[in-house]
Design a protein around this motif. Structure first.
Motif, PDB file in Angstrom:
ATOM      1  N   ARG A   3       0.861  -1.186   0.000  1.00 10.22           N
ATOM      2  CA  ARG A   3       0.000   0.000   0.000  1.00 10.22           C
ATOM      3  C   ARG A   3       0.894   1.232   0.000  1.00 10.22           C
ATOM      4  O   ARG A   3       1.448   1.594   1.026  1.00 10.22           O
ATOM      5  N   VAL A   5       1.253   5.242  -0.900  1.00 10.41           N
ATOM      6  CA  VAL A   5       0.491   6.469  -1.097  1.00 10.41           C
ATOM      7  C   VAL A   5       1.439   7.652  -1.231  1.00 10.41           C
ATOM      8  O   VAL A   5       2.616   7.564  -0.882  1.00 10.41           O
ATOM      9  N   SER A  84      -0.679   4.080  -5.519  1.00 10.92           N
ATOM     10  CA  SER A  84      -2.088   3.706  -5.679  1.00 10.92           C
ATOM     11  C   SER A  84      -3.088   4.724  -5.131  1.00 10.92           C
ATOM     12  O   SER A  84      -4.262   4.652  -5.482  1.00 10.92           O
ATOM     13  N   ALA A  85      -2.655   5.642  -4.282  1.00 15.88           N
ATOM     14  CA  ALA A  85      -3.616   6.580  -3.696  1.00 15.88           C
ATOM     15  C   ALA A  85      -2.900   7.848  -3.233  1.00 15.88           C
ATOM     16  O   ALA A  85      -1.698   7.859  -2.991  1.00 15.88           O
ATOM     17  N   SER A 107      -9.743  11.035  -9.842  1.00 13.15           N
ATOM     18  CA  SER A 107     -10.347   9.715  -9.989  1.00 13.15           C
ATOM     19  C   SER A 107     -10.909   9.533 -11.396  1.00 13.15           C
ATOM     20  O   SER A 107     -10.740   8.471 -12.018  1.00 13.15           O
ATOM     21  N   ILE A 112      -7.241   6.920  -9.735  1.00 14.25           N
ATOM     22  CA  ILE A 112      -6.476   7.013  -8.479  1.00 14.25           C
ATOM     23  C   ILE A 112      -7.356   7.661  -7.425  1.00 14.25           C
ATOM     24  O   ILE A 112      -7.943   8.716  -7.646  1.00 14.25           O
ATOM     25  N   GLU A 113      -7.448   7.010  -6.291  1.00 15.34           N
ATOM     26  CA  GLU A 113      -8.313   7.484  -5.212  1.00 15.34           C
ATOM     27  C   GLU A 113      -7.575   8.479  -4.317  1.00 15.34           C
ATOM     28  O   GLU A 113      -6.351   8.419  -4.180  1.00 15.34           O
ATOM     29  N   THR A 114      -8.334   9.354  -3.693  1.00 14.37           N
ATOM     30  CA  THR A 114      -7.811  10.296  -2.709  1.00 14.37           C
ATOM     31  C   THR A 114      -8.438   9.984  -1.364  1.00 14.37           C
ATOM     32  O   THR A 114      -9.657   9.818  -1.266  1.00 14.37           O
TER      33      THR A 114
END
Length: 159
Positions: A3, A5, A84-85, A107, A112-114
């Motif tokens: 993970r 970020v 990934s974020a 997005s 890509i997520e926030t």
């Protein structure tokens, strides 16, 4: 799956509020990249290499935090680096209004997520811009900055 970020920003200069968000992200994710935006249209108080040096000093306690700088779109940077974020700190509802639009655009562009991380209450009113403004008029901003950053800011203003 790792993970990984990114915590993006100008970090001009890095404040205790920034470190609050970075440290909390470091506790939640396997890898955190703190990415300093290179914006040629903005005159910063600190040059990007100086900001990176200050961040290196103040984030050294978190072994899973790395530093970088980027130009252009954050989502392109994330894609190129396999991130990934995005983690963004929020101080107030006014931050949310802007950041939500940016998150939805990011997005929509790339998927890509926030993730929003509220800043701890004691740092909720601190911003780099406000710190610089107060310091330029001789105000003591040492309570809002890591000691290394406060020293660098005072030296910069003395020049």
């Amino acid at each position: 799956m790792s993970r990984h970020v990114v915590c993006p920003g100008s970090f001009d200069p890095p404040t205790l509020g920034h470190l609050d968000v970075i440290g909390r992200a470091a506790g939640l994710f396997d890898a955190v990249t703190v990415a300093v935006l290179v914006n040629p249209s903005k005159d910063g108080m600190f040059e990007v290499p100086e900001r990176l040096a200050l961040l290196a000093e103040t984030t050294a306690r978190w072994p899973n935090v790395t530093l970088d700088s980027f130009r252009g779109l954050l989502v392109d940077y994330c894609r190129d680096k396999g991130i990934s974020a995005i983690v963004k700190g929020l101080r107030a509802v006014t931050d949310f209004d802007y950041e939500l639009q940016m998150a939805q655009m990011n997005s929509g562009l790339t998927g890509i997520e926030t993730l929003f991380l509220p800043t701890s209450a004691e740092y909720s009113y601190i911003s780099s811009s406000l710190v610089k403004q107060v310091a330029r008029y001789g105000g003591d901003v040492s309570a809002y900055l890591p000691a290394e950053v406060d020293r660098a800011l005072r030296a910069k203003l003395a020049d």
